[in-house]
Design an enzyme around this catalytic site. Structure first.
Site, PDB file in Angstrom:
ATOM      1  N   GLU A 110      14.596   8.635 -15.832  1.00 21.32           N
ATOM      2  CA  GLU A 110      13.768   8.171 -14.706  1.00 21.32           C
ATOM      3  C   GLU A 110      13.752   9.182 -13.571  1.00 21.32           C
ATOM      4  O   GLU A 110      12.981   9.032 -12.612  1.00 21.32           O
ATOM      5  CB  GLU A 110      14.321   6.840 -14.162  1.00 21.32           C
ATOM      6  CG  GLU A 110      14.287   5.664 -15.146  1.00 21.32           C
ATOM      7  CD  GLU A 110      15.561   5.540 -15.962  1.00 21.32           C
ATOM      8  OE1 GLU A 110      16.373   6.494 -15.943  1.00 21.32           O
ATOM      9  OE2 GLU A 110      15.744   4.512 -16.616  1.00 21.32           O
ATOM     10  N   ALA A 149      19.057  12.047 -11.799  1.00 17.23           N
ATOM     11  CA  ALA A 149      19.822  13.178 -11.264  1.00 17.23           C
ATOM     12  C   ALA A 149      19.143  13.778 -10.047  1.00 17.23           C
ATOM     13  O   ALA A 149      19.803  14.211  -9.095  1.00 17.23           O
ATOM     14  CB  ALA A 149      20.005  14.235 -12.338  1.00 17.23           C
ATOM     15  N   ASN A 166      25.094  12.533 -24.321  1.00 10.34           N
ATOM     16  CA  ASN A 166      23.737  12.072 -24.671  1.00 10.34           C
ATOM     17  C   ASN A 166      22.821  12.165 -23.449  1.00 10.34           C
ATOM     18  O   ASN A 166      21.603  12.255 -23.589  1.00 10.34           O
ATOM     19  CB  ASN A 166      23.753  10.629 -25.221  1.00 10.34           C
ATOM     20  CG  ASN A 166      24.528   9.646 -24.369  1.00 10.34           C
ATOM     21  OD1 ASN A 166      25.222  10.028 -23.442  1.00 10.34           O
ATOM     22  ND2 ASN A 166      24.431   8.364 -24.702  1.00 10.34           N
ATOM     23  N   GLY A 181      20.920  13.736 -20.208  1.00 10.65           N
ATOM     24  CA  GLY A 181      20.385  15.030 -19.788  1.00 10.65           C
ATOM     25  C   GLY A 181      19.867  14.840 -18.381  1.00 10.65           C
ATOM     26  O   GLY A 181      18.859  14.172 -18.179  1.00 10.65           O
ATOM     27  N   GLN A 196      21.547   7.060 -18.803  1.00  9.06           N
ATOM     28  CA  GLN A 196      20.619   6.198 -19.552  1.00  9.06           C
ATOM     29  C   GLN A 196      19.919   5.222 -18.593  1.00  9.06           C
ATOM     30  O   GLN A 196      19.727   5.558 -17.448  1.00  9.06           O
ATOM     31  CB  GLN A 196      21.348   5.462 -20.690  1.00  9.06           C
ATOM     32  CG  GLN A 196      21.782   6.389 -21.844  1.00  9.06           C
ATOM     33  CD  GLN A 196      23.076   7.121 -21.605  1.00  9.06           C
ATOM     34  OE1 GLN A 196      24.081   6.510 -21.276  1.00  9.06           O
ATOM     35  NE2 GLN A 196      23.076   8.425 -21.776  1.00  9.06           N
ATOM     36  N   ALA A 215      15.626  16.265 -22.086  1.00  8.89           N
ATOM     37  CA  ALA A 215      16.481  17.300 -21.481  1.00  8.89           C
ATOM     38  C   ALA A 215      17.688  17.594 -22.375  1.00  8.89           C
ATOM     39  O   ALA A 215      18.356  18.604 -22.211  1.00  8.89           O
ATOM     40  CB  ALA A 215      16.941  16.851 -20.096  1.00  8.89           C
ATOM     41  N   ARG A 233      13.138  16.461 -27.609  1.00  9.98           N
ATOM     42  CA  ARG A 233      12.129  15.639 -28.303  1.00  9.98           C
ATOM     43  C   ARG A 233      11.011  15.236 -27.337  1.00  9.98           C
ATOM     44  O   ARG A 233      11.278  14.941 -26.168  1.00  9.98           O
ATOM     45  CB  ARG A 233      12.780  14.354 -28.833  1.00  9.98           C
ATOM     46  CG  ARG A 233      13.750  14.594 -29.976  1.00  9.98           C
ATOM     47  CD  ARG A 233      14.369  13.290 -30.451  1.00  9.98           C
ATOM     48  NE  ARG A 233      15.323  12.749 -29.493  1.00  9.98           N
ATOM     49  CZ  ARG A 233      15.967  11.600 -29.635  1.00  9.98           C
ATOM     50  NH1 ARG A 233      15.736  10.855 -30.701  1.00  9.98           N
ATOM     51  NH2 ARG A 233      16.841  11.185 -28.745  1.00  9.98           N
ATOM     52  N   PRO A 234       9.746  15.185 -27.837  1.00  6.70           N
ATOM     53  CA  PRO A 234       8.684  14.676 -26.962  1.00  6.70           C
ATOM     54  C   PRO A 234       8.967  13.216 -26.632  1.00  6.70           C
ATOM     55  O   PRO A 234       9.353  12.444 -27.503  1.00  6.70           O
ATOM     56  CB  PRO A 234       7.411  14.796 -27.811  1.00  6.70           C
ATOM     57  CG  PRO A 234       7.832  15.168 -29.183  1.00  6.70           C
ATOM     58  CD  PRO A 234       9.266  15.560 -29.168  1.00  6.70           C
ATOM     59  N   ILE A 255       5.814  10.156  -8.863  1.00  8.98           N
ATOM     60  CA  ILE A 255       4.520   9.561  -8.511  1.00  8.98           C
ATOM     61  C   ILE A 255       3.435  10.643  -8.455  1.00  8.98           C
ATOM     62  O   ILE A 255       2.262  10.370  -8.717  1.00  8.98           O
ATOM     63  CB  ILE A 255       4.652   8.737  -7.208  1.00  8.98           C
ATOM     64  CG1 ILE A 255       3.379   7.939  -6.991  1.00  8.98           C
ATOM     65  CG2 ILE A 255       5.035   9.555  -6.018  1.00  8.98           C
ATOM     66  CD1 ILE A 255       3.552   6.716  -6.161  1.00  8.98           C
TER      67      ILE A 255
HETATM   68  P1  GDP Z   1      17.459  11.648 -15.609  1.00  8.45           P
HETATM   69  O1  GDP Z   1      18.030  11.680 -16.987  1.00  8.45           O
HETATM   70  O2  GDP Z   1      17.118  10.279 -15.157  1.00  8.45           O
HETATM   71  O3  GDP Z   1      18.288  12.379 -14.598  1.00  8.45           O
HETATM   72  O4  GDP Z   1      16.057  12.414 -15.711  1.00  8.45           O
HETATM   73  P2  GDP Z   1      15.744  13.770 -16.527  1.00  8.45           P
HETATM   74  O5  GDP Z   1      16.360  14.915 -15.818  1.00  8.45           O
HETATM   75  O6  GDP Z   1      16.071  13.615 -17.971  1.00  8.45           O
HETATM   76  O7  GDP Z   1      14.165  13.794 -16.481  1.00  8.45           O
HETATM   77  C1  GDP Z   1      13.465  13.790 -15.265  1.00  8.45           C
HETATM   78  C2  GDP Z   1      12.547  15.026 -15.250  1.00  8.45           C
HETATM   79  O8  GDP Z   1      11.588  14.865 -14.230  1.00  8.45           O
HETATM   80  C3  GDP Z   1      13.270  16.295 -14.908  1.00  8.45           C
HETATM   81  O9  GDP Z   1      12.630  17.356 -15.540  1.00  8.45           O
HETATM   82  C4  GDP Z   1      13.119  16.400 -13.397  1.00  8.45           C
HETATM   83  O10 GDP Z   1      13.208  17.729 -12.914  1.00  8.45           O
HETATM   84  C5  GDP Z   1      11.746  15.852 -13.225  1.00  8.45           C
HETATM   85  N1  GDP Z   1      11.504  15.128 -11.955  1.00  8.45           N
HETATM   86  C6  GDP Z   1      12.343  14.306 -11.262  1.00  8.45           C
HETATM   87  N2  GDP Z   1      11.714  13.752 -10.211  1.00  8.45           N
HETATM   88  C7  GDP Z   1      10.443  14.214 -10.237  1.00  8.45           C
HETATM   89  C8  GDP Z   1       9.287  13.979  -9.443  1.00  8.45           C
HETATM   90  O11 GDP Z   1       9.289  13.203  -8.511  1.00  8.45           O
HETATM   91  N3  GDP Z   1       8.138  14.622  -9.810  1.00  8.45           N
HETATM   92  C9  GDP Z   1       8.083  15.472 -10.870  1.00  8.45           C
HETATM   93  N4  GDP Z   1       6.928  16.044 -11.146  1.00  8.45           N
HETATM   94  N5  GDP Z   1       9.152  15.728 -11.632  1.00  8.45           N
HETATM   95  C10 GDP Z   1      10.311  15.093 -11.340  1.00  8.45           C
HETATM   96  P1  IMO Z   2      19.682  10.036 -19.464  1.00  2.69           P
HETATM   97  O1  IMO Z   2      21.010   9.810 -18.781  1.00  2.69           O
HETATM   98  C1  IMO Z   2      16.891   8.788 -22.544  1.00  2.69           C
HETATM   99  C2  IMO Z   2      18.609   7.081 -26.191  1.00  2.69           C
HETATM  100  C3  IMO Z   2      18.425   7.836 -27.488  1.00  2.69           C
HETATM  101  C4  IMO Z   2      18.344   6.674 -28.460  1.00  2.69           C
HETATM  102  C5  IMO Z   2      19.368   5.690 -27.889  1.00  2.69           C
HETATM  103  C6  IMO Z   2      20.737   5.778 -28.547  1.00  2.69           C
HETATM  104  O2  IMO Z   2      19.254  11.450 -19.492  1.00  2.69           O
HETATM  105  O3  IMO Z   2      18.658   9.108 -18.939  1.00  2.69           O
HETATM  106  P2  IMO Z   2      22.723   7.532 -28.348  1.00  2.69           P
HETATM  107  O4  IMO Z   2      22.760   8.996 -28.655  1.00  2.69           O
HETATM  108  O5  IMO Z   2      23.048   7.192 -26.933  1.00  2.69           O
HETATM  109  O6  IMO Z   2      23.502   6.707 -29.334  1.00  2.69           O
HETATM  110  O7  IMO Z   2      21.172   7.121 -28.584  1.00  2.69           O
HETATM  111  O8  IMO Z   2      19.496   6.007 -26.512  1.00  2.69           O
HETATM  112  N1  IMO Z   2      19.238   7.849 -25.082  1.00  2.69           N
HETATM  113  C7  IMO Z   2      18.572   8.294 -24.024  1.00  2.69           C
HETATM  114  N2  IMO Z   2      17.250   8.265 -23.731  1.00  2.69           N
HETATM  115  N3  IMO Z   2      17.769   9.304 -21.651  1.00  2.69           N
HETATM  116  C8  IMO Z   2      19.094   9.313 -21.925  1.00  2.69           C
HETATM  117  O9  IMO Z   2      20.001   9.684 -21.007  1.00  2.69           O
HETATM  118  C9  IMO Z   2      19.543   8.852 -23.171  1.00  2.69           C
HETATM  119  N4  IMO Z   2      20.748   8.750 -23.760  1.00  2.69           N
HETATM  120  C10 IMO Z   2      20.554   8.121 -24.923  1.00  2.69           C
HETATM  121  O10 IMO Z   2      17.236   8.604 -27.468  1.00  2.69           O
HETATM  122  O11 IMO Z   2      17.085   6.063 -28.362  1.00  2.69           O
HETATM  123 MG    MG Z   3      17.626  12.506 -18.874  1.00 10.73          MG
END
Ligand code: GDP
Ligand code: IMO
Ligand code: MG
Length: 423
Positions: free
Chosen positions: A14, A17, A38, A40, A224, A299, A303-304, A332
């Site tokens: 979401e 981080a 798990n 990222g 997560q 991250a 994966r897409p 947003i």
């Molecule tokens: P987390 O696992 O919840 O910390 O989120 P991730 O890091 O996996 O994925 C969020 C992605 O969106 C990252 O590539 C961030 O750099 C990016 N991101 C976070 N906030 C924003 C935002 O407000 N706008 C845009 N365009 N990107 C953002």
């Molecule tokens: P952050 O903290 C998105 C998903 C996996 C799978 C399910 C179970 O970056 O938001 P696991 O390896 O935990 O047993 O996988 O959970 N999953 C995540 N999806 N963001 C994550 O972490 C995830 N960590 C696990 O894709 O569907």
């Molecule tokens: Mg993440």
């Protein structure tokens, strides 16, 4: 003397981080309390991108102490990789990371079994990250796991590793038809790891509570999201820990009375990686458009990500089970390209409205009721003040707030620290 918690309200990624980094500037302790590598977690500072898997995102602030709590499952190899990667960027994580003596260790065999089970599961696969998370938590629950405190003592390690290998080697051989794990090499490696982390391992519940009592501040970093919570998510398509507020207390050992705010991170649309139900999911050209606009690729695994419209029932569920005091709405800016924006405002099944997000994991046959709002069609990445956002954008934010019944206190309009608007 207070603790704040940040949790994901959807299916992960979401932008937790990014918000944690923004909130961390005046925080003394930043704590991961569940999950493992798990996760990222992406932070962008001065155009530099950092991706964290195990180490709390607050490590970028030179005075913050970063705690890996008892609820985390720590993979020594992933930890070493992350420490090395940070050292290459002049961040000496080892000086500022504290590891709970009770946190469980992910062993290579956990990763091997996770991958093997996923590959063999056919259409029943979960789509895990193959980081061994569920298998390690399984051993924790079966009471055979190895913990950080165990690798500090040669005798204790010999005893506990011998016990777990007896059981796991039986499984590897007879259940999975995989090669057994040799004791000595793993023992030596874990003993070496014990020596590497010796100075970092502590009773972190005591450390955090004593510091909270002295007036220090703590930020709990969720991984997560609520849709992936082992109890409140879309079981069985979930991760193996409580990602929600209860998990933050159990996984950090802080006195719950210190917890003053619970910020739910909600993306302005929804993404999901791996299998499992996703009522507002988009397909074909529509998902490709949103995925490209939002750069929605994992991250951790690359994966897409599956993408869809904002789902109010999911976030209302998150508000209930986490006790959200506020929401931070992220990404947003990604919606700026749309003429109109849809919001999933409720669920129906067989023509009947569902009272809430179903907790039995069955979302089959759910139809989503949508509302459509005009878009703003303007770039907003540079905007610093709420009053400078286009009126249609403000209306979208206020409508989500009204539907979710939680105040939106922060809006994120880009990945950088500076792209953050307090409300
Ligand atoms: P987390 O696992 O919840 O910390 O989120 P991730 O890091 O996996 O994925 C969020 C992605 O969106 C990252 O590539 C961030 O750099 C990016 N991101 C976070 N906030 C924003 C935002 O407000 N706008 C845009 N365009 N990107 C953002
Ligand atoms: P952050 O903290 C998105 C998903 C996996 C799978 C399910 C179970 O970056 O938001 P696991 O390896 O935990 O047993 O996988 O959970 N999953 C995540 N999806 N963001 C994550 O972490 C995830 N960590 C696990 O894709 O569907
Ligand atoms: Mg993440």
């Amino acid at each position: 003397m207070s603790a704040a918690l940040v949790v994901g309200t959807q299916w992960g990624d979401e932008g937790k981080a990014k918000v944690i980094d923004y909130l961390s500037s005046k925080i003394d302790f930043i704590v991961r309390y569940q999950g493992g590598a798990n996760a990222g977690h992406t932070v962008v500072v001065d155009g530099e991108t950092y991706i964290f898997h195990l180490i709390p995102s607050g490590i970028l602030y030179p005075n913050a102490v970063c705690v890996i709590g008892n609820g985390v499952v720590l993979d020594p190899e992933a930890f070493r990789d992350e420490v090395r990667a940070l050292a290459r960027r002049n961040i000496e994580a080892k000086e500022r990371v504290i590891i709970s003596d009770a946190c469980h260790l992910v062993l290579p065999l956990h990763r091997i079994i996770d991958a093997h089970r996923e590959n063999a599961a056919g259409e029943k696969k979960i789509g895990t990250t193959k980081r061994g998370i569920g298998i390690c938590y399984g051993d924790k629950t079966m009471r055979i796991g190895l913990r950080a405190g165990d690798v500090l003592h040669a005798d204790r390690l010999r005893d506990r590793l011998g016990h777990i290998l007896e059981i796991k080697n039986y499984e590897l051989k007879n259940l999975y038809r995989l090669p057994e794990v040799e004791f000595n090499a793993l023992y030596e490696d874990l003993l070496a790891f014990g020596n590497e982390i010796r100075g970092m391992v502590k009773n972190t519940s005591l450390l955090l509570n004593e510091n909270l009592a002295k007036g220090k501040t703590v930020l709990l970093e969720g991984a997560q999201g609520t849709g992936l919570d082992i109890d409140f998510g879309t079981y069985p398509y979930v991760t193996s820990s409580n990602t929600t507020t209860g998990g933050a207390i159990a996984g950090s050992g802080i006195d719950f009375r210190f917890l003053k705010t619970v910020t739910g991170i909600s993306k302005a649309y929804v993404s999901r990686v791996g299998e499992g139900p996703f009522p507002t999911e988009l397909f074909g050209a529509e998902v490709e458009k949103l995925r490209e606009l939002g750069h929605e690729y994992g991250a951790t695994t690359g994966r897409p990500r599956r993408c869809g419209w904002f789902d109010v029932e999911l976030v209302r569920h998150a508000a209930r089970v986490n006790g959200l005091t506020e929401i931070a709405l992220t990404k947003i800016d990604v919606l700026s390209a749309y003429d109109t924006i849809k919001i999933g405002v409720g669920y129906k099944r067989g023509g009947e409205k569902l009272p809430a997000f179903p907790t039995d994991g069955y979302l089959e046959g759910v139809e989503v009721v949508y509302e459509e709002m005009p878009g703003w069609k303007k770039e907003i990445g540079h905007v610093l003040k709420y009053s400078d956002l286009p009126p249609e954008c403000c209306k979208y934010i206020r409508r989500l707030e009204e539907l979710c019944e939680v105040p939106i206190k922060l809006v994120s309009v880009g990945p950088g620290r500076e792209h953050t608007i307090p409300l």
